[in-house]
Design a protein around this motif. Structure first.
Motif, short mmCIF file in Angstrom:
data_model
loop_
_atom_site.label_atom_id
_atom_site.label_comp_id
_atom_site.label_asym_id
_atom_site.label_seq_id
_atom_site.Cartn_x
_atom_site.Cartn_y
_atom_site.Cartn_z
N UNK A 1 13.67 32.42 14.49
CA UNK A 1 13.57 31.81 15.81
C UNK A 1 14.95 31.43 16.31
N UNK A 2 15.09 31.36 17.63
CA UNK A 2 16.39 30.95 18.16
C UNK A 2 16.40 30.84 19.67
N UNK A 3 17.61 30.78 20.22
CA UNK A 3 17.76 30.72 21.68
C UNK A 3 18.62 31.88 22.16
N UNK A 4 18.53 32.17 23.45
CA UNK A 4 19.42 33.14 24.10
C UNK A 4 19.64 32.66 25.52
N UNK A 5 20.82 32.92 26.05
CA UNK A 5 21.13 32.45 27.40
C UNK A 5 22.26 33.29 27.97
N UNK A 6 22.30 33.40 29.28
CA UNK A 6 23.42 34.06 29.94
C UNK A 6 23.83 33.23 31.13
N UNK A 7 25.12 33.26 31.47
CA UNK A 7 25.61 32.52 32.63
C UNK A 7 25.30 33.24 33.94
N UNK A 8 25.71 32.63 35.03
CA UNK A 8 25.60 33.27 36.34
C UNK A 8 24.18 33.49 36.83
N UNK A 9 23.21 32.82 36.25
CA UNK A 9 21.83 32.97 36.70
C UNK A 9 21.14 34.22 36.20
N UNK A 10 21.80 34.90 35.25
CA UNK A 10 21.20 36.11 34.68
C UNK A 10 20.11 35.72 33.67
N UNK A 11 19.00 36.42 33.76
CA UNK A 11 17.86 36.10 32.91
C UNK A 11 17.96 36.88 31.60
N UNK A 12 17.44 36.31 30.54
CA UNK A 12 17.37 37.07 29.27
C UNK A 12 16.17 38.01 29.37
N UNK A 13 16.41 39.30 29.22
CA UNK A 13 15.31 40.27 29.33
C UNK A 13 14.87 40.80 27.97
N UNK A 14 15.74 40.65 26.95
CA UNK A 14 15.37 41.16 25.63
C UNK A 14 16.24 40.48 24.57
N UNK A 15 15.68 40.28 23.40
CA UNK A 15 16.45 39.76 22.27
C UNK A 15 16.14 40.66 21.08
N UNK A 16 17.17 41.22 20.47
CA UNK A 16 16.99 42.13 19.33
C UNK A 16 17.42 41.43 18.04
N UNK A 17 16.61 41.61 17.01
CA UNK A 17 16.90 40.97 15.73
C UNK A 17 16.94 42.04 14.64
N UNK A 18 17.86 41.87 13.71
CA UNK A 18 17.99 42.81 12.58
C UNK A 18 17.92 42.01 11.28
N UNK A 19 17.35 42.63 10.24
CA UNK A 19 17.36 41.95 8.93
C UNK A 19 18.22 42.73 7.95
N UNK A 20 18.99 43.70 8.46
CA UNK A 20 19.85 44.48 7.56
C UNK A 20 21.27 44.58 8.12
N UNK A 21 21.75 43.45 8.64
CA UNK A 21 23.13 43.39 9.10
C UNK A 21 23.43 44.21 10.34
#
Ligand SMILES: Nc1nc2c(c(=O)[nH]1)N[C@H]1C(S)=C(S)[C@@H](COP(=O)(O)O)O[C@H]1N2
Ligand SMILES: [Mo]
Length: 561
Positions: free
Chosen positions: A458-478
């Protein structure tokens, strides 16, 4: 992990609005400028802050309340709960917050405060393994945790808590600030013990990372604090905001009441320090700056007057001014009486969709002293440094602020630039921040349970300038293989006015050969609504001030089958 899923349902919404034991918003003196005298800003006299016990997964504490419900004392429940629970009870010993703060281990007993009450929760925690989350508040007020988990209205929980009552909190400590006139830092507000300081004078601190991902709205008392100077002691009744347009010479002074007369505008916005995650960049090569982890960021609702409405009454309107910048000055001053200052481009200030506000409320309460009481400018989408607290003056100008923090700090440079070669004039001041993300749970070094070949992240994601987070990718192998996260949670605002962060949760598969004790590297990268994403490593973005540290967040964990 199951309890975590259940917790998610309980968490739901933040319920604000209760009086707070730990954070004072009261003040009785006019702002305290340190005129002239050079004071020793490094002296290290401070009230004893408690150590914080280990962070980790699990929040069974909040879910196991039924266990004790039967045994609970018969206090009034329902509508009167706020009056009954944590109320002053005669015949009990009295303790100060300093005494409470000394009880943070099983050996010394674990104490917490709630309103007028002091509680010994040691047995409770001992009987309920998994109470790690409340341990983070050991020696402090339990209140922000109830805000976090939205259960403080539940009479069962309050009933149980009341059975651990051992005393009353000293009256002077119910919403206090510490007073020591000889020290420029002698009138600092009292902070929650869960905030982990990276410096005390000035006060800088971040909350435990796992707490951040527990609520879309960060409770005021757990919101990171970044102060460059002593917190000014401002009296709301005599507070004045000066306005000055250098081009027309128009001037104006507004009281808090005047500011409140403007239409009240509420936004949800994330504020992040440019130095968030600096400690990871430092591993490449040393940098100058406070060693922030991943929690120098928070998300709150902010209410106040729109800056464009206020500037309109000063005669400054979009398309009708030659000004290029709006400068802000704080009421906090350095030993030479220079105030904290910063500026933003005029376009952002006058944009009717820019949502820049002169905020007097944070999460529905008067802004706490540490966060700018009574008025701070909130410049959503823009680096924390421009969100000037304790706002004293606004200057409409052709020039940027000449403050140190605008000119000689909070700028990015190439990796080859060092302190001998740096020319601060060569880089623009940071304004809108790039896309960033972090894993809040598990933590580095944790042992993580594998269920059906997957681990929960679990975690957070954010972007400046009013840009929305559209996707978050996670890896378990570096970073060899990636998987988009299952759940993104955010407020409903849209690009390019998405000022608030996104919380994400996923279950990521681990490699086939993995067994108990196997080490894996989790990493995360987010994608914003302009399809910007994060750099792969810190070596490529290293800079001498350690700002803009937004490379993939990498976390090494051990697996447990
Ligand atoms: N007046 C004033 N405003 C200030 C600062 C300060 O030291 N003085 N620090 C800035 C920085 S660098 C950051 S990151 C944010 C931190 O806001 P917070 O303490 O409410 O989290 O406030 C900004 N506004
Ligand atoms: Mo900052």
């Amino acid at each position: 992990m199951l309890s975590r899923l259940v917790l998610r349902r309980v968490v739901g919404r933040y319920v604000g609005g209760t009086a707070s034991v730990g954070g004072s918003v009261r003040s009785t003196h006019h702002q305290n400028h340190q005129q002239g005298e050079a004071k020793d800003y490094t002296q290290q006299k401070w009230w004893s802050a408690a150590t914080i016990l280990g962070a980790g997964a699990g929040a069974a504490f909040w879910l196991s309340y039924n266990y004790h419900a039967e045994a609970a004392s018969s206090l009034t429940v329902g509508e009167k709960e706020e009056e009954g629970f944590g109320a002053y009870r005669s015949g009990l010993p009295e303790y100060t917050l300093d005494e409470v703060a000394r009880h943070t281990t099983i050996k010394e007993r674990i104490w917490m405060a709630y309103r007028h009450g002091v509680y010994d929760v040691t047995e409770f925690i001992a009987e309920h393994p998994g109470g790690d989350k409340i341990m983070m508040g050991a020696g402090g007020s339990v209140e922000p945790f109830w805000a976090l988990y939205a259960v403080h209205k539940n009479p069962h929980v309050l009933n149980i808590f009341e059975t651990y009552r051992i005393g009353n909190l000293a009256a002077a400590d119910v919403g206090t600030s510490v007073s020591d006139m000889s020290d420029p830092y002698g009138k600092e507000p009292r902070r929650h013990v869960a905030l982990k300081p990276s410096s005390r004078k000035p006060f800088n601190a971040e909350p435990p990372l796992p707490l951040l991902a527990d609520s879309l709205i960060t409770p005021n008392e757990l919101f990171y604090v970044r102060n460059h100077l002593p917190v000014p002691d401002v009296d709301a009744a005599s507070y004045e905001l000066e306005l000055n347009d250098e081009l027309s010479n128009n001037e104006k002074t507004l009281t808090l009441q005047d500011i409140r007369k403007y239409p009240k505008h509420t936004i949800t916005a994330t504020i992040m320090c440019a130095g968030n995650r600096r400690s990871e960049m430092t591993k490449v090569k040393g940098v100058k700056g406070l060693s922030w982890g991943q929690a120098a960021i928070g998300n709150a609702t902010w209410s106040g007057a729109r800056l464009c409405d206020v500037l309109k009454d000063l005669g400054v309107e979009d398309g009708k001014t030659d000004a290029l910048h709006v400068q802000f000055e704080g009421l906090d001053t350095d030993p030479a009486s220079m105030p904290y200052g910063a500026s933003i481009p005029i376009e952002k200030a006058l944009d009717s969709h820019g949502d820049v506000i002169l905020a007097y409320e944070m999460n529905g309460e008067p802004i706490p002293r540490d966060h700018g009481y009574p008025v701070r400018v909130v410049v959503p989408g823009v680096v924390g440094a421009r969100n000037v607290k304790w706002l004293g003056r606004i200057i409409v100008s052709k020039n940027e602020s000449d403050a140190h923090w605008q000119q000689n700090d909070y700028k990015g440079f190439a990796p080859n630039v060092d302190w001998d070669t740096v020319d601060f004039k060569k880089s623009p001041a940071i304004q809108e921040l790039p896309v960033i993300s972090a894993v809040c749970e598990p933590l580095e070094g944790d042992q993580v349970e594998v269920k059906e070949g997957k681990i929960k992240v679990r975690g957070y994601a954010w972007s400046g300038g009013g840009r929305k987070i559209v996707r978050v990718d996670v890896s378990s192998d570096g970073g060899h293989t990636w998987q988009a996260t299952d759940t993104l949670e955010s407020d409903s605002s849209r690009h390019p006015h998405a000022w608030g962060w996104t919380l994400w949760t996923t279950e990521v598969p681990v490699g086939k050969g993995a067994k108990t004790g196997s080490e894996v590297e989790l990493c995360v990268k987010a994608v914003d609504s302009q399809y910007n994403t994060q750099p792969e490593n810190f070596a490529n973005i290293w800079n001498l001030r350690g700002v803009l540290a937004n490379a993939y967040h990498r976390v090494q964990v051990k697996l447990k089958f």
